[in-house]
Design an enzyme around this catalytic site. Structure first.
Site, PDB file in Angstrom:
ATOM      1  CG  PHE A   1      12.391 -40.495  36.582  1.00 51.57           C
ATOM      2  CD1 PHE A   1      11.720 -41.246  37.545  1.00 51.57           C
ATOM      3  CD2 PHE A   1      12.686 -41.093  35.380  1.00 51.57           C
ATOM      4  CE1 PHE A   1      11.337 -42.548  37.297  1.00 51.57           C
ATOM      5  CE2 PHE A   1      12.317 -42.397  35.109  1.00 51.57           C
ATOM      6  CZ  PHE A   1      11.634 -43.117  36.072  1.00 51.57           C
ATOM      7  NE  ARG A   2      17.359 -37.615  35.189  1.00 52.56           N
ATOM      8  CZ  ARG A   2      16.598 -38.414  34.467  1.00 52.56           C
ATOM      9  NH1 ARG A   2      15.373 -38.043  34.161  1.00 52.56           N
ATOM     10  NH2 ARG A   2      17.051 -39.575  34.042  1.00 52.56           N
TER      11      ARG A   2
ATOM     12  CB  ILE B   1       5.234 -44.313  30.116  1.00 49.79           C
ATOM     13  CG1 ILE B   1       5.464 -43.959  31.591  1.00 49.79           C
ATOM     14  CG2 ILE B   1       6.575 -44.400  29.386  1.00 49.79           C
ATOM     15  CD1 ILE B   1       6.299 -44.975  32.362  1.00 49.79           C
TER      16      ILE B   1
ATOM     17  CG  HIS C   1      11.138 -42.924  26.915  1.00 43.99           C
ATOM     18  ND1 HIS C   1      11.555 -41.937  27.776  1.00 43.99           N
ATOM     19  CD2 HIS C   1      12.099 -43.007  25.955  1.00 43.99           C
ATOM     20  CE1 HIS C   1      12.712 -41.427  27.338  1.00 43.99           C
ATOM     21  NE2 HIS C   1      13.052 -42.054  26.243  1.00 43.99           N
TER      22      HIS C   1
ATOM     23  CB  CYS D   1       5.469 -63.617  20.181  1.00 40.05           C
ATOM     24  SG  CYS D   1       4.190 -63.474  21.441  1.00 40.05           S
TER      25      CYS D   1
ATOM     26  CB  CYS E   1       5.546 -67.589  22.559  1.00 44.26           C
ATOM     27  SG  CYS E   1       6.466 -66.182  23.212  1.00 44.26           S
TER      28      CYS E   1
ATOM     29  CB  SER F   1      15.769 -33.023  33.463  1.00 43.85           C
ATOM     30  OG  SER F   1      15.752 -34.390  33.097  1.00 43.85           O
TER      31      SER F   1
ATOM     32  CB  ILE G   1       4.093 -27.021  32.706  1.00 44.73           C
ATOM     33  CG1 ILE G   1       5.600 -27.205  32.604  1.00 44.73           C
ATOM     34  CG2 ILE G   1       3.390 -27.499  31.436  1.00 44.73           C
ATOM     35  CD1 ILE G   1       6.073 -28.632  32.734  1.00 44.73           C
TER      36      ILE G   1
END
Ligand code: NAD
Ligand code: ZN
Length: 248
Positions: free
Chosen positions: A35-36, A103, A121, A132, A156, A195, A237
């Site tokens: 995202f950042r 995710i 998340h 439901c 539903c 972050s 990483i």
């Protein structure tokens, strides 16, 4: 091997139980943008708030349009060296649990058992009814949506949304409780590719530190919590974890 990596190896070697806490940064080397980072998803499109999703049909359409585009990256993504290194730490028993903000399901895809991953998340690989809670697979939803932007609706009558937690949506109670317990039961907390600005998730590193655990932060860019850490690693990483754990 650098002194920093040697220090990291020693912390891993000396700990009773580590907890890894991962963010979008661990998956960028798998081709999923974070995202950042400059040029990340954030700079291209503002996230859709939960209240807007619920109140606006157009926002729900926009959210499914984006999901279809994002899935082109997600569906191709494979676990990378960073995921593999963490999976090895879990397998060796050094790392008790992975708490993730991601995710994408890549920790599970790298061989970490389902019960060793806490998803704060949610998960974007399926959808649920907001009323439901029934689970829906994405294939049939996409088919109908691609035809004429038909929005998925549950039997539903409830709205169907990907099983992720949007901004403004309540955090999953069980996952949050488990993450807190695990954070308080570890003596080494390793933050990777986050972050550390999205709360309440970003509160866990400081909680671990206050409770006496050693804190390691691996992130390309500085974070607001670097000053709390026993060791800050700014390397990529995959290389950093791969070298520290001894995994290619
Ligand atoms: P973020 O985008 O806010 O931060 C990611 C951090 O990782 C950045 O500070 C960046 O410097 C660092 N980084 C990126 N690639 C790196 C690399 N290869 N080596 C070292 N550092 C690297 O991510 P966040 O803190 O997880 O918060 C964003 C939210 O967005 C999360 O809550 C998550 O739910 C969601 N998200 C998930 C995914 C995913 O599942 N892969 C992707 C994007 C966003
Ligand atoms: Zn329903």
């Amino acid at each position: 091997m650098s002194d920093e990596i040697k220090h990291f190896r020693k912390l891993i070697h000396n700990c009773e139980k580590a907890v890894a806490f991962t963010g979008a940064g661990i998956s960028t080397e798998s081709g999923i943008p974070d995202f950042r980072s400059p040029g990340g998803i954030w700079s291209k499109m503002k996230p859709i708030d939960f209240s807007d999703f619920v109140s606006s049909e157009e926002m729900r359409r926009e959210s499914w349009r984006r999901k279809l585009v994002l899935d082109q990256d997600f569906n191709k993504a494979q676990p990378n060296r960073g995921h593999r290194a963490l999976a090895a730490l879990v397998q060796r028993g050094a790392c008790g649990i992975i708490i993730t903000q991601n995710i994408d399901g890549l920790h599970q895809a790298s061989g970490v058992p389902e019960e060793k991953v806490i998803e704060l998340h949610g998960n974007s690989t399926y959808a649920t009814c907001l009323d439901c809670k029934k689970r829906f697979e994405l294939g049939p939803i996409y088919e109908a949506f691609e035809e004429d932007e038909t929005l998925p609706v549950c039997h539903c009558g409830g709205m169907i949304k990907t099983a992720t937690i949007s901004f403004g949506q309540a955090m999953p109670i069980v996952a949050m409780r488990q993450a807190k317990q695990q954070t308080l039961s570890c003596d080494l907390f390793i933050t990777i590719g986050s972050s550390l600005v999205v709360y309440p998730a970003a509160g866990f590193p400081a909680l671990a530190k206050r409770n006496g655990a050693k804190l390691v932060i691996n992130n390309r860019e500085p974070t607001d919590q670097d000053n709390l850490a026993d060791l800050v690693l700014h390397g990529e990483i995959g290389d950093t974890l791969g070298e520290a754990v001894g995994v290619d």
